[in-house]
Write a protein that holds these residues in place. Structure first.
Motif, mmCIF file in Angstrom:
data_model
loop_
_atom_site.group_PDB
_atom_site.id
_atom_site.type_symbol
_atom_site.label_atom_id
_atom_site.label_comp_id
_atom_site.label_asym_id
_atom_site.label_seq_id
_atom_site.Cartn_x
_atom_site.Cartn_y
_atom_site.Cartn_z
ATOM 1 N N GLY A 6 0.813 -1.209 0.000
ATOM 2 C CA GLY A 6 0.000 0.000 0.000
ATOM 3 C C GLY A 6 0.842 1.254 0.000
ATOM 4 N N SER A 7 0.180 2.390 -0.191
ATOM 5 C CA SER A 7 0.908 3.656 -0.299
ATOM 6 C C SER A 7 1.632 4.022 0.995
ATOM 7 C CB SER A 7 -0.033 4.779 -0.727
ATOM 8 O OG SER A 7 -1.035 4.999 0.240
ATOM 9 N N ALA A 8 1.040 3.742 2.152
ATOM 10 C CA ALA A 8 1.721 4.073 3.411
ATOM 11 C C ALA A 8 2.999 3.258 3.568
ATOM 12 C CB ALA A 8 0.785 3.844 4.601
ATOM 13 N N LEU A 9 2.946 1.985 3.196
ATOM 14 C CA LEU A 9 4.146 1.154 3.296
ATOM 15 C C LEU A 9 5.212 1.618 2.307
ATOM 16 C CD1 LEU A 9 5.635 -1.154 4.621
ATOM 17 C CD2 LEU A 9 4.463 -2.734 3.083
ATOM 18 N N LEU A 10 4.800 1.987 1.097
ATOM 19 C CA LEU A 10 5.760 2.517 0.123
ATOM 20 C C LEU A 10 6.397 3.805 0.638
ATOM 21 C CD1 LEU A 10 4.080 1.997 -3.356
ATOM 22 C CD2 LEU A 10 6.228 1.025 -2.549
ATOM 23 N N ASP A 11 5.574 4.683 1.219
ATOM 24 C CA ASP A 11 6.111 5.921 1.788
ATOM 25 C C ASP A 11 7.147 5.597 2.858
ATOM 26 O OD1 ASP A 11 4.296 7.227 0.165
ATOM 27 O OD2 ASP A 11 3.116 8.080 1.808
ATOM 28 N N ALA A 12 6.824 4.661 3.734
ATOM 29 C CA ALA A 12 7.732 4.295 4.820
ATOM 30 C C ALA A 12 9.042 3.730 4.279
ATOM 31 C CB ALA A 12 7.055 3.282 5.748
ATOM 32 N N ILE A 13 8.957 2.874 3.294
ATOM 33 C CA ILE A 13 10.162 2.260 2.719
ATOM 34 C C ILE A 13 11.031 3.320 2.051
ATOM 35 C CG2 ILE A 13 10.988 0.691 0.909
ATOM 36 C CD1 ILE A 13 8.475 -1.053 1.573
ATOM 37 N N VAL A 14 10.421 4.203 1.287
ATOM 38 C CA VAL A 14 11.187 5.252 0.605
ATOM 39 C C VAL A 14 11.825 6.192 1.627
ATOM 40 C CG1 VAL A 14 11.008 7.268 -0.920
ATOM 41 C CG2 VAL A 14 9.932 5.103 -1.567
ATOM 42 N N LEU A 15 11.090 6.591 2.649
ATOM 43 C CA LEU A 15 11.670 7.441 3.691
ATOM 44 C C LEU A 15 12.861 6.753 4.362
ATOM 45 C CD1 LEU A 15 8.535 9.021 5.393
ATOM 46 C CD2 LEU A 15 10.266 10.204 4.019
ATOM 47 N N ALA A 16 12.728 5.462 4.635
ATOM 48 C CA ALA A 16 13.815 4.721 5.274
ATOM 49 C C ALA A 16 15.055 4.683 4.385
ATOM 50 C CB ALA A 16 13.360 3.309 5.628
ATOM 51 N N VAL A 17 14.872 4.485 3.094
ATOM 52 C CA VAL A 17 16.002 4.444 2.161
ATOM 53 C C VAL A 17 16.658 5.817 2.058
ATOM 54 C CG1 VAL A 17 16.611 4.171 -0.281
ATOM 55 C CG2 VAL A 17 15.193 2.447 0.854
ATOM 56 N N VAL A 18 15.844 6.862 1.909
ATOM 57 C CA VAL A 18 16.398 8.206 1.771
ATOM 58 C C VAL A 18 17.105 8.641 3.056
ATOM 59 C CG1 VAL A 18 15.828 10.638 1.385
ATOM 60 C CG2 VAL A 18 14.733 8.872 -0.003
ATOM 61 N N ALA A 19 16.588 8.224 4.199
ATOM 62 C CA ALA A 19 17.157 8.621 5.491
ATOM 63 C C ALA A 19 18.544 8.042 5.722
ATOM 64 C CB ALA A 19 16.222 8.198 6.627
ATOM 65 N N ARG A 20 18.936 7.030 4.984
ATOM 66 C CA ARG A 20 20.252 6.407 5.175
ATOM 67 C C ARG A 20 21.405 7.353 4.876
ATOM 68 N NH1 ARG A 20 19.511 0.725 1.974
ATOM 69 N NH2 ARG A 20 17.898 -0.157 3.307
ATOM 70 N N ASP A 21 21.174 8.312 3.976
ATOM 71 C CA ASP A 21 22.243 9.214 3.554
ATOM 72 C C ASP A 21 21.845 10.653 3.877
ATOM 73 O OD1 ASP A 21 24.206 10.700 2.256
ATOM 74 O OD2 ASP A 21 24.256 9.384 0.520
ATOM 75 N N ALA A 22 22.581 11.301 4.764
ATOM 76 C CA ALA A 22 22.247 12.658 5.204
ATOM 77 C C ALA A 22 22.249 13.661 4.057
ATOM 78 C CB ALA A 22 23.221 13.107 6.290
ATOM 79 N N GLU A 23 23.074 13.428 3.042
ATOM 80 C CA GLU A 23 23.119 14.336 1.898
ATOM 81 C C GLU A 23 22.008 14.071 0.895
ATOM 82 O OE1 GLU A 23 26.808 15.050 -0.014
ATOM 83 O OE2 GLU A 23 27.921 14.970 1.859
ATOM 84 N N GLY A 24 21.323 12.961 1.034
ATOM 85 C CA GLY A 24 20.251 12.615 0.115
ATOM 86 C C GLY A 24 20.709 11.630 -0.938
ATOM 87 N N ARG A 68 25.115 16.765 -16.587
ATOM 88 C CA ARG A 68 23.669 16.997 -16.513
ATOM 89 C C ARG A 68 23.236 17.039 -15.055
ATOM 90 N NH1 ARG A 68 21.003 11.235 -18.121
ATOM 91 N NH2 ARG A 68 19.449 11.983 -16.713
ATOM 92 N N ASN A 69 22.077 17.613 -14.829
ATOM 93 C CA ASN A 69 21.574 17.714 -13.466
ATOM 94 C C ASN A 69 20.900 16.426 -13.033
ATOM 95 O OD1 ASN A 69 22.413 20.281 -12.835
ATOM 96 N ND2 ASN A 69 20.511 21.258 -13.476
ATOM 97 N N ARG A 70 21.116 16.090 -11.795
ATOM 98 C CA ARG A 70 20.463 14.920 -11.196
ATOM 99 C C ARG A 70 19.703 15.431 -9.976
ATOM 100 N NH1 ARG A 70 24.302 10.073 -9.821
ATOM 101 N NH2 ARG A 70 23.853 9.470 -11.950
ATOM 102 N N ARG A 71 18.441 15.037 -9.852
ATOM 103 C CA ARG A 71 17.625 15.468 -8.716
ATOM 104 C C ARG A 71 17.861 14.542 -7.527
ATOM 105 N NH1 ARG A 71 12.584 18.411 -9.454
ATOM 106 N NH2 ARG A 71 14.265 19.783 -10.048
ATOM 107 N N TYR A 72 18.202 15.149 -6.404
ATOM 108 C CA TYR A 72 18.438 14.426 -5.155
ATOM 109 C C TYR A 72 17.294 14.695 -4.193
ATOM 110 C CZ TYR A 72 23.182 12.943 -6.212
ATOM 111 O OH TYR A 72 24.277 12.319 -6.763
ATOM 112 N N TYR A 73 17.031 13.728 -3.345
ATOM 113 C CA TYR A 73 15.985 13.824 -2.325
ATOM 114 C C TYR A 73 16.619 13.618 -0.967
ATOM 115 C CZ TYR A 73 13.095 13.295 -6.424
ATOM 116 O OH TYR A 73 12.532 13.472 -7.658
ATOM 117 N N ARG A 74 16.214 14.482 -0.015
ATOM 118 C CA ARG A 74 16.755 14.418 1.343
ATOM 119 C C ARG A 74 15.574 14.457 2.313
ATOM 120 N NH1 ARG A 74 21.112 18.339 1.355
ATOM 121 N NH2 ARG A 74 19.464 19.799 0.859
ATOM 122 N N ILE A 75 15.666 13.681 3.381
ATOM 123 C CA ILE A 75 14.584 13.630 4.359
ATOM 124 C C ILE A 75 14.610 14.911 5.213
ATOM 125 C CG2 ILE A 75 15.888 12.380 6.127
ATOM 126 C CD1 ILE A 75 13.233 10.728 6.575
#
Length: 105
Positions: A6-24, A68-75
């Motif tokens: 479900g969407s909540a579980l996907l959100d949680a998994i993505v947040l957990a992955v992104v949170a591993r790296d402080a720079e994103g 080229r530009n790469r979009r990064y995501y940070r928690i």
């Protein structure tokens, strides 16, 4: 996997992955890491990232990579709080499911 994600579980998994790296981290790398545990396409990931950005759980920035530009995501702090909530909910949920499977419920 035979269970729907479900969407909540996907959100949680993505947040957990992104949170591993402080720079994103960037989208393709997120997809590859999530694929270690569940099947996920990039077309599924980007709506999740947009939703998390809209909800202020993530912030994004661009960085030049190979010309080229790469979009990064940070928690964000709000994202960290949401991830903590998701972890608590997941632990309670998974304990109950495990108890049912093991005949303890």
């Amino acid at each position: 996997m035979v269970f729907n994600t479900g969407s909540a579980l996907l959100d949680a998994i993505v947040l957990a992955v992104v949170a591993r790296d402080a720079e994103g981290t960037y989208g393709y790398k997120i997809t590859q890491e999530v694929r270690q545990v569940i099947e996920l396409s990039e077309s599924t990931l980007y709506p999740v990232l947009r939703r998390l950005l809209k909800d202020a759980c993530l912030e994004s920035y661009d960085r030049e990579c190979s010309g080229r530009n790469r979009r990064y995501y940070r928690i964000t702090e709000q994202g960290k709080a949401q991830l903590t909530l998701y972890k608590g909910e997941w632990n309670a949920y998974s304990e109950k499911i495990t108890a049912i499977f093991e005949g303890e419920y």
